[in-house]
Design a protein around this motif. Structure first.
Motif, PDB file in Angstrom:
ATOM      1  N   UNK A  80      16.161  -6.926 -82.521  1.00  0.00           N
ATOM      2  CA  UNK A  80      14.882  -6.894 -83.237  1.00  0.00           C
ATOM      3  C   UNK A  80      13.941  -8.023 -82.842  1.00  0.00           C
ATOM      4  N   UNK A  81      14.457  -9.045 -82.158  1.00  0.00           N
ATOM      5  CA  UNK A  81      13.600 -10.149 -81.778  1.00  0.00           C
ATOM      6  C   UNK A  81      14.344 -11.184 -80.959  1.00  0.00           C
ATOM      7  N   UNK A  82      13.792 -12.381 -80.907  1.00  0.00           N
ATOM      8  CA  UNK A  82      14.388 -13.466 -80.130  1.00  0.00           C
ATOM      9  C   UNK A  82      15.601 -14.034 -80.864  1.00  0.00           C
ATOM     10  N   UNK A  83      16.234 -14.998 -80.226  1.00  0.00           N
ATOM     11  CA  UNK A  83      17.462 -15.554 -80.787  1.00  0.00           C
ATOM     12  C   UNK A  83      17.251 -16.202 -82.158  1.00  0.00           C
ATOM     13  N   UNK A  84      16.059 -16.704 -82.449  1.00  0.00           N
ATOM     14  CA  UNK A  84      15.835 -17.327 -83.760  1.00  0.00           C
ATOM     15  C   UNK A  84      16.142 -16.361 -84.890  1.00  0.00           C
ATOM     16  N   UNK A  85      15.902 -15.085 -84.621  1.00  0.00           N
ATOM     17  CA  UNK A  85      16.088 -14.044 -85.631  1.00  0.00           C
ATOM     18  C   UNK A  85      17.554 -13.869 -86.017  1.00  0.00           C
ATOM     19  N   UNK A  86      18.473 -14.399 -85.205  1.00  0.00           N
ATOM     20  CA  UNK A  86      19.894 -14.242 -85.482  1.00  0.00           C
ATOM     21  C   UNK A  86      20.376 -15.184 -86.575  1.00  0.00           C
ATOM     22  N   UNK A  87      19.561 -16.157 -86.932  1.00  0.00           N
ATOM     23  CA  UNK A  87      19.886 -17.004 -88.080  1.00  0.00           C
ATOM     24  C   UNK A  87      19.845 -16.142 -89.342  1.00  0.00           C
ATOM     25  N   UNK A  88      20.900 -16.158 -90.161  1.00  0.00           N
ATOM     26  CA  UNK A  88      20.878 -15.353 -91.389  1.00  0.00           C
ATOM     27  C   UNK A  88      19.664 -15.597 -92.277  1.00  0.00           C
ATOM     28  N   UNK A  89      19.140 -16.828 -92.292  1.00  0.00           N
ATOM     29  CA  UNK A  89      17.957 -17.094 -93.121  1.00  0.00           C
ATOM     30  C   UNK A  89      16.743 -16.337 -92.599  1.00  0.00           C
ATOM     31  N   UNK A  90      16.603 -16.252 -91.285  1.00  0.00           N
ATOM     32  CA  UNK A  90      15.495 -15.488 -90.704  1.00  0.00           C
ATOM     33  C   UNK A  90      15.690 -14.003 -91.006  1.00  0.00           C
ATOM     34  N   UNK A  91      16.934 -13.539 -90.908  1.00  0.00           N
ATOM     35  CA  UNK A  91      17.205 -12.152 -91.273  1.00  0.00           C
ATOM     36  C   UNK A  91      16.842 -11.869 -92.720  1.00  0.00           C
ATOM     37  N   UNK A  92      17.119 -12.837 -93.598  1.00  0.00           N
ATOM     38  CA  UNK A  92      16.778 -12.696 -95.013  1.00  0.00           C
ATOM     39  C   UNK A  92      15.266 -12.589 -95.202  1.00  0.00           C
ATOM     40  N   UNK A  93      14.511 -13.347 -94.421  1.00  0.00           N
ATOM     41  CA  UNK A  93      13.055 -13.292 -94.490  1.00  0.00           C
ATOM     42  C   UNK A  93      12.560 -11.879 -94.177  1.00  0.00           C
ATOM     43  N   UNK A  94      13.091 -11.281 -93.110  1.00  0.00           N
ATOM     44  CA  UNK A  94      12.637  -9.931 -92.742  1.00  0.00           C
ATOM     45  C   UNK A  94      13.078  -8.886 -93.750  1.00  0.00           C
ATOM     46  N   UNK A  95      14.295  -8.997 -94.258  1.00  0.00           N
ATOM     47  CA  UNK A  95      14.738  -8.052 -95.290  1.00  0.00           C
ATOM     48  C   UNK A  95      13.808  -8.100 -96.503  1.00  0.00           C
ATOM     49  N   UNK A  96      13.455  -9.326 -96.914  1.00  0.00           N
ATOM     50  CA  UNK A  96      12.591  -9.477 -98.080  1.00  0.00           C
ATOM     51  C   UNK A  96      11.192  -8.948 -97.806  1.00  0.00           C
ATOM     52  N   UNK A  97      10.657  -9.227 -96.606  1.00  0.00           N
ATOM     53  CA  UNK A  97       9.323  -8.734 -96.263  1.00  0.00           C
ATOM     54  C   UNK A  97       9.294  -7.205 -96.269  1.00  0.00           C
ATOM     55  N   UNK A  98      10.333  -6.578 -95.739  1.00  0.00           N
ATOM     56  CA  UNK A  98      10.412  -5.112 -95.736  1.00  0.00           C
ATOM     57  C   UNK A  98      10.537  -4.586 -97.166  1.00  0.00           C
ATOM     58  N   UNK A  99      11.391  -5.209 -97.952  1.00  0.00           N
ATOM     59  CA  UNK A  99      11.591  -4.774 -99.344  1.00  0.00           C
ATOM     60  C   UNK A  99      10.290  -4.823-100.129  1.00  0.00           C
ATOM     61  N   UNK A 100       9.472  -5.842 -99.853  1.00  0.00           N
ATOM     62  CA  UNK A 100       8.226  -6.022-100.592  1.00  0.00           C
ATOM     63  C   UNK A 100       7.100  -5.130-100.066  1.00  0.00           C
ATOM     64  N   UNK A 101       7.323  -4.441 -98.959  1.00  0.00           N
ATOM     65  CA  UNK A 101       6.314  -3.529 -98.446  1.00  0.00           C
ATOM     66  C   UNK A 101       5.331  -4.122 -97.466  1.00  0.00           C
ATOM     67  N   UNK A 102       5.614  -5.292 -96.916  1.00  0.00           N
ATOM     68  CA  UNK A 102       4.741  -5.860 -95.886  1.00  0.00           C
ATOM     69  C   UNK A 102       4.790  -4.999 -94.624  1.00  0.00           C
ATOM     70  N   UNK A 103       3.679  -4.945 -93.917  1.00  0.00           N
ATOM     71  CA  UNK A 103       3.647  -4.403 -92.564  1.00  0.00           C
ATOM     72  C   UNK A 103       4.049  -5.519 -91.613  1.00  0.00           C
ATOM     73  N   UNK A 104       5.117  -5.315 -90.845  1.00  0.00           N
ATOM     74  CA  UNK A 104       5.613  -6.346 -89.934  1.00  0.00           C
ATOM     75  C   UNK A 104       4.789  -6.357 -88.653  1.00  0.00           C
ATOM     76  N   UNK A 105       4.465  -7.570 -88.179  1.00  0.00           N
ATOM     77  CA  UNK A 105       3.610  -7.715 -86.998  1.00  0.00           C
ATOM     78  C   UNK A 105       4.291  -8.632 -85.979  1.00  0.00           C
TER      79      UNK A 105
END
Length: 443
Positions: A175-200
């Motif tokens: 889904x992205x660069x290596x930074x995204x493999x940090x569980x905290x970064x994954x949590x950020x994306x899960x939350x953004x999706x749950x809240x209905x943000x459009x990911x850019x």
């Protein structure tokens, strides 16, 4: 290995994320290091390779290796170790003066930023890529900004090759660069999706000024060219969020150029000028937290005007100061799992479980609970990584949390939200060592 390096953030921001882009900037020996490292099948394998390789490298390549070792530690849940081993410190402005408590007061960072964002269309928060603690603020801001009408969330680590991410609801390694493999970064994306943000996704494989320009143009074209009244939340690295040259030398930072393209002045939040990088109580960070103690991310407000404090007001609007969290016990109470008095009274050395402490901020203010794990899950294979995954998610999903055991008798904790998980232990090649189902009860 507790190397005491001090490097400028401008340099670290200029280092490239991936080997495909590195050809534009690195010498042949560094390129070979990056290529060999890129062949590692897992983050744990890459980390083990760098540990072996680093002592034999040239000084310049040692710095590069230490940076990627810190990235690996962050991705493996070794958050304190990443900071201790790569203690990044910015060079502060020549006219910098520590704010005085008589003139400034502490305030909750999330509440203050949400209030400042009320009339803004762009909010930018930066991170230090190897310091997972700098991702907590974005995670906490997501619901607050969504409630204010922000509908777009741009993340530097997002890539273009996962069109099903929002529909699926969770990120994969691709889904992205290596930074995204940090569980905290994954949590950020899960939350953004749950809240209905459009990911850019907006980053690129360029370098220097070309990268800053292309980032700004991507954000403009993907958001404001299509939706002029959009409200955008951006999570970026280091000085990309600056509205004036300086920390990146003469380069015009991404935020500065996006402001020009849109005519909108972004609210820019810095977390990297004042970071806990070691236990030196005399540095600017520790003097700040001593003068303004807090157990949450904080900002400073002028006691008379109420305006937030910024060490670089031309570049960004607010400094966020994270509470102290580093502990040398992240490396364990016993080196290599043996008592220091191993041969006391002529007895053979006594094996004792070696507790590897993790930072209290991982509880996310009580939203996540500690779950004890130990290296017995590795079934005798060391090193190994233990991760907790949501039910039904594949092996390449970003874990809810994970921790790498580097010694044979270590114990630690995962931090997990209430719910069900599959606990998986795997070796450096990604082969499964053990699996079990666990449940985290509500408080």
């Amino acid at each position: 290995m507790l190397a005491r390096l001090a490097v400028r953030a401008g340099f670290i921001a200029a280092l490239l994320v991936c080997a495909s882009a590195a050809a534009q900037s690195f010498d042949p020996s560094a390129l070979k290091l990056l290529r060999d490292m890129g062949r590692a099948p897992t983050t744990l394998a890459r980390y083990s390779y760098l540990i072996r390789k680093e002592p034999s490298l040239s000084p310049g390549n040692q710095l590069l290796a230490l940076q990627f070792m810190a990235f690996s530690q962050d991705e493996l849940g070794l958050y304190d170790q990443a900071v201790f081993d790569f203690p990044l410190k910015n060079s502060l402005p020549n006219d910098f003066k520590l704010p005085a408590s008589g003139e400034w007061r502490s305030a909750d960072a999330v509440d203050t930023i949400a209030a400042l964002a009320t009339q803004r269309h762009i909010v930018m928060v930066n991170e230090a890529h190897h310091d997972g603690h700098t991702r907590q603020l974005t995670l906490e801001l997501l619901p607050r900004l969504r409630a204010l009408g922000f509908t777009y969330f741009a993340a530097e680590a997002l890539g273009e090759n996962d069109p099903d991410l929002a529909k699926r609801g969770y990120p994969l390694r691709k889904s992205g660069t290596e930074y995204l493999r940090d569980p905290l970064y994954g949590d950020i994306l899960r939350e953004a999706i749950r809240l209905g943000f459009t990911l850019v996704p907006y980053d690129n494989a360029l370098a220097g000024q070309a990268r800053e320009t292309a980032q700004a143009e991507a954000l403009y074209q993907k958001v404001f060219a299509k939706d002029p009244h959009a409200r955008l939340f951006v999570h970026a690295g280091y000085a990309h969020i600056d509205k004036a040259p300086g920390r990146l030398g003469k380069w015009r930072p991404m935020a500065m150029q996006l402001q020009k393209l849109t005519g909108l002045v972004p609210l820019c939040i810095d977390q990297t000028d004042f970071l806990e990088t070691d236990l030196d109580a005399s540095d600017a960070y520790h003097r700040l937290v001593h003068a303004f103690p807090s157990d949450k991310p904080e900002v400073l407000l002028n006691r008379q005007s109420g305006q937030p404090w910024s060490a670089r007001p031309a570049a960004y609007d607010v400094d966020v100061i994270l509470p102290p969290s580093l502990s040398i016990e992240a490396f364990g109470k016993y080196k290599y799992g043996f008592r220091s008095n191993a041969y006391e009274s002529g007895l053979p050395h006594v094996l004792e479980r070696n507790e590897m402490q993790r930072a209290a901020w991982l509880s996310l203010g009580g939203k996540r609970r500690p779950y004890a794990i130990d290296s017995s899950l590795c079934r005798g294979t060391i090193p190994c990584v233990v991760g907790a995954y949501y039910p039904g998610e594949p092996n390449d999903a970003i874990a809810a949390d994970r921790y790498a055991f580097m010694g044979p008798i270590e114990t630690s904790k995962l931090y997990l939200r209430p719910g069900s998980y599959q606990l998986r232990a795997s070796d450096s090649d990604g082969h499964a060592l053990s699996e079990s189902d666990i449940r985290i009860a509500p408080p």
